[in-house]
Design a protein around this motif. Sequence first.
Motif, PDB file in Angstrom:
ATOM      1  N   ILE A 163       0.900  -1.164   0.174  1.00 34.22           N
ATOM      2  CA  ILE A 163       0.023  -0.116  -0.117  1.00 34.22           C
ATOM      3  C   ILE A 163       0.852   1.196  -0.026  1.00 34.22           C
ATOM      4  O   ILE A 163       0.528   2.113  -0.839  1.00 34.22           O
ATOM      5  CB  ILE A 163      -1.071   0.025   1.311  1.00 34.22           C
ATOM      6  N   LEU A 164       1.900   1.283   0.866  1.00 32.51           N
ATOM      7  CA  LEU A 164       2.809   2.505   0.867  1.00 32.51           C
ATOM      8  C   LEU A 164       3.384   2.757  -0.395  1.00 32.51           C
ATOM      9  O   LEU A 164       3.770   3.786  -1.000  1.00 32.51           O
ATOM     10  CB  LEU A 164       3.869   2.327   2.053  1.00 32.51           C
ATOM     11  N   ARG A 165       3.899   1.639  -0.915  1.00 33.83           N
ATOM     12  CA  ARG A 165       4.655   1.468  -2.326  1.00 33.83           C
ATOM     13  C   ARG A 165       3.504   2.147  -3.167  1.00 33.83           C
ATOM     14  O   ARG A 165       4.063   3.105  -4.169  1.00 33.83           O
ATOM     15  CB  ARG A 165       5.108   0.379  -2.700  1.00 33.83           C
ATOM     16  N   LEU A 166       2.417   1.667  -3.555  1.00 30.62           N
ATOM     17  CA  LEU A 166       1.393   2.228  -4.397  1.00 30.62           C
ATOM     18  C   LEU A 166       1.354   3.722  -4.235  1.00 30.62           C
ATOM     19  O   LEU A 166       1.052   4.469  -5.111  1.00 30.62           O
ATOM     20  CB  LEU A 166       0.299   1.689  -4.247  1.00 30.62           C
ATOM     21  N   MET A 167       1.012   4.152  -3.080  1.00 31.68           N
ATOM     22  CA  MET A 167       0.758   5.457  -2.495  1.00 31.68           C
ATOM     23  C   MET A 167       1.863   6.518  -2.886  1.00 31.68           C
ATOM     24  O   MET A 167       1.426   7.596  -3.092  1.00 31.68           O
ATOM     25  CB  MET A 167       0.071   5.701  -1.226  1.00 31.68           C
ATOM     26  N   GLU A 168       3.008   5.941  -2.797  1.00 28.46           N
ATOM     27  CA  GLU A 168       4.187   6.915  -3.132  1.00 28.46           C
ATOM     28  C   GLU A 168       4.123   7.199  -4.545  1.00 28.46           C
ATOM     29  O   GLU A 168       4.447   8.320  -4.961  1.00 28.46           O
ATOM     30  CB  GLU A 168       5.436   6.066  -2.929  1.00 28.46           C
ATOM     31  N   SER A 169       3.572   6.276  -5.337  1.00 30.46           N
ATOM     32  CA  SER A 169       3.464   6.811  -6.655  1.00 30.46           C
ATOM     33  C   SER A 169       2.267   7.300  -7.215  1.00 30.46           C
ATOM     34  O   SER A 169       2.251   8.274  -8.378  1.00 30.46           O
ATOM     35  CB  SER A 169       3.660   5.549  -7.511  1.00 30.46           C
ATOM     36  N   ILE A 170       1.187   7.395  -6.292  1.00 28.12           N
ATOM     37  CA  ILE A 170      -0.130   8.135  -6.626  1.00 28.12           C
ATOM     38  C   ILE A 170       0.106   9.327  -5.669  1.00 28.12           C
ATOM     39  O   ILE A 170      -0.524   9.185  -4.458  1.00 28.12           O
ATOM     40  CB  ILE A 170      -1.187   7.191  -6.269  1.00 28.12           C
ATOM     41  N   GLN A 171       0.554  10.326  -6.341  1.00 25.11           N
ATOM     42  CA  GLN A 171       0.480  11.656  -5.414  1.00 25.11           C
ATOM     43  C   GLN A 171      -0.674  12.548  -5.174  1.00 25.11           C
ATOM     44  O   GLN A 171      -0.824  13.248  -4.107  1.00 25.11           O
ATOM     45  CB  GLN A 171       1.725  12.423  -5.938  1.00 25.11           C
ATOM     46  N   LYS A 172      -1.428  12.286  -6.043  1.00 30.91           N
ATOM     47  CA  LYS A 172      -2.668  13.182  -6.169  1.00 30.91           C
ATOM     48  C   LYS A 172      -3.926  12.432  -5.570  1.00 30.91           C
ATOM     49  O   LYS A 172      -3.930  11.382  -5.771  1.00 30.91           O
ATOM     50  CB  LYS A 172      -2.803  13.927  -7.455  1.00 30.91           C
ATOM     51  N   GLY A 173      -5.083  13.227  -5.533  1.00 29.35           N
ATOM     52  CA  GLY A 173      -6.396  12.764  -5.195  1.00 29.35           C
ATOM     53  C   GLY A 173      -6.725  12.358  -3.649  1.00 29.35           C
ATOM     54  O   GLY A 173      -6.056  12.433  -2.925  1.00 29.35           O
ATOM     55  N   GLN A 174      -7.822  12.162  -3.725  1.00 33.63           N
ATOM     56  CA  GLN A 174      -8.577  11.901  -2.090  1.00 33.63           C
ATOM     57  C   GLN A 174      -8.113  10.475  -2.040  1.00 33.63           C
ATOM     58  O   GLN A 174      -8.138   9.509  -2.530  1.00 33.63           O
ATOM     59  CB  GLN A 174     -10.086  12.098  -2.619  1.00 33.63           C
ATOM     60  N   ARG A 175      -8.274  10.335  -0.555  1.00 36.39           N
ATOM     61  CA  ARG A 175      -7.890   9.024  -0.192  1.00 36.39           C
ATOM     62  C   ARG A 175      -9.070   8.674   1.043  1.00 36.39           C
ATOM     63  O   ARG A 175      -9.275   9.500   1.878  1.00 36.39           O
ATOM     64  CB  ARG A 175      -6.536   8.613   0.730  1.00 36.39           C
ATOM     65  N   ILE A 176      -9.610   7.331   1.064  1.00 43.30           N
ATOM     66  CA  ILE A 176     -10.669   7.073   2.011  1.00 43.30           C
ATOM     67  C   ILE A 176     -10.362   5.539   2.291  1.00 43.30           C
ATOM     68  O   ILE A 176     -10.261   4.724   1.698  1.00 43.30           O
ATOM     69  CB  ILE A 176     -12.074   7.178   1.164  1.00 43.30           C
ATOM     70  N   PHE A 177     -10.346   5.498   3.599  1.00 44.17           N
ATOM     71  CA  PHE A 177     -10.326   4.178   4.349  1.00 44.17           C
ATOM     72  C   PHE A 177     -11.585   3.765   4.769  1.00 44.17           C
ATOM     73  O   PHE A 177     -12.190   4.712   5.604  1.00 44.17           O
ATOM     74  CB  PHE A 177      -9.394   4.249   5.713  1.00 44.17           C
ATOM     75  N   PHE A 178     -12.247   2.762   4.871  1.00 44.69           N
ATOM     76  CA  PHE A 178     -13.327   2.082   5.491  1.00 44.69           C
ATOM     77  C   PHE A 178     -12.807   1.044   5.994  1.00 44.69           C
ATOM     78  O   PHE A 178     -12.002   0.189   5.928  1.00 44.69           O
ATOM     79  CB  PHE A 178     -14.360   1.509   4.219  1.00 44.69           C
ATOM     80  N   CYS A 179     -13.369   1.010   7.557  1.00 45.48           N
ATOM     81  CA  CYS A 179     -12.857  -0.134   8.276  1.00 45.48           C
ATOM     82  C   CYS A 179     -14.030  -0.677   9.401  1.00 45.48           C
ATOM     83  O   CYS A 179     -14.930   0.205   9.464  1.00 45.48           O
ATOM     84  CB  CYS A 179     -11.614   0.237   8.933  1.00 45.48           C
ATOM     85  N   SER A 180     -13.587  -1.569   9.977  1.00 47.57           N
ATOM     86  CA  SER A 180     -14.779  -2.026  11.099  1.00 47.57           C
ATOM     87  C   SER A 180     -14.211  -1.519  12.355  1.00 47.57           C
ATOM     88  O   SER A 180     -15.193  -1.389  13.344  1.00 47.57           O
ATOM     89  CB  SER A 180     -14.905  -3.510  11.256  1.00 47.57           C
TER      90      SER A 180
END
Length: 204
Positions: A163-180
């Motif tokens: 996840i960290l590796r992917l998000m390093e390459s995706i610099q822009k945009g909104q991020r949303i976490f859904f969890c219990s």
Amino acid sequence: MNLKKINEDLKIALIENGLTEATELQLETFSPIKSGADVVIQGGKNTGKTTAMVINIIHKLKQPFQESPRALILVDDKSKVLEVLELFELYNKRNKLRVFGTHDKTDLDEDKNLISLGVDVLVGTPNKLNQMFSSAGFNVNTLQLTAFDDIDVLLKNRYESIILRLMESIQKGQRIFFCSQITERIELLADNIMKEPIFLEMEE
């Protein structure tokens, strides 16, 4: 559907499929997500987390546009990919967004060929998306939103480094976490990859 200023085509599709009343989670999270803020959402079973994610993405993207994905959804496994695709099948009939799902059992080259024809929403497992993004040279600058369905499950299954590796390459945009459950690990990850995240906790 009692969500303020929701996309009209989406509203009709929701009503056609019997979704006339939003759950408390869907109601309370619609405006924060719509605002474009980074959001961490906690909700128990039957609170409508996955449906909230799908509704917000359809509302945000509205209609097909350009070739590269504008929304990315990370889920744990094949069954979750299929569940998310099924919800888009129900609620996206009028907006006609192009939605594609990939998981650890799909063929990478075939996936890349199909995605190159044009896709608005890409749903996938961390391993397959990591493979795809590292080998295909996707234009991640078109991504407006990255959503994580059951981020607590993804972390439990040790996908944090991917996840960290992917998000390093995706610099822009909104991020949303859904969890219990919002855990310390989720808070740390949110601080790492989000900008001033909003934390919303919903009851059962």
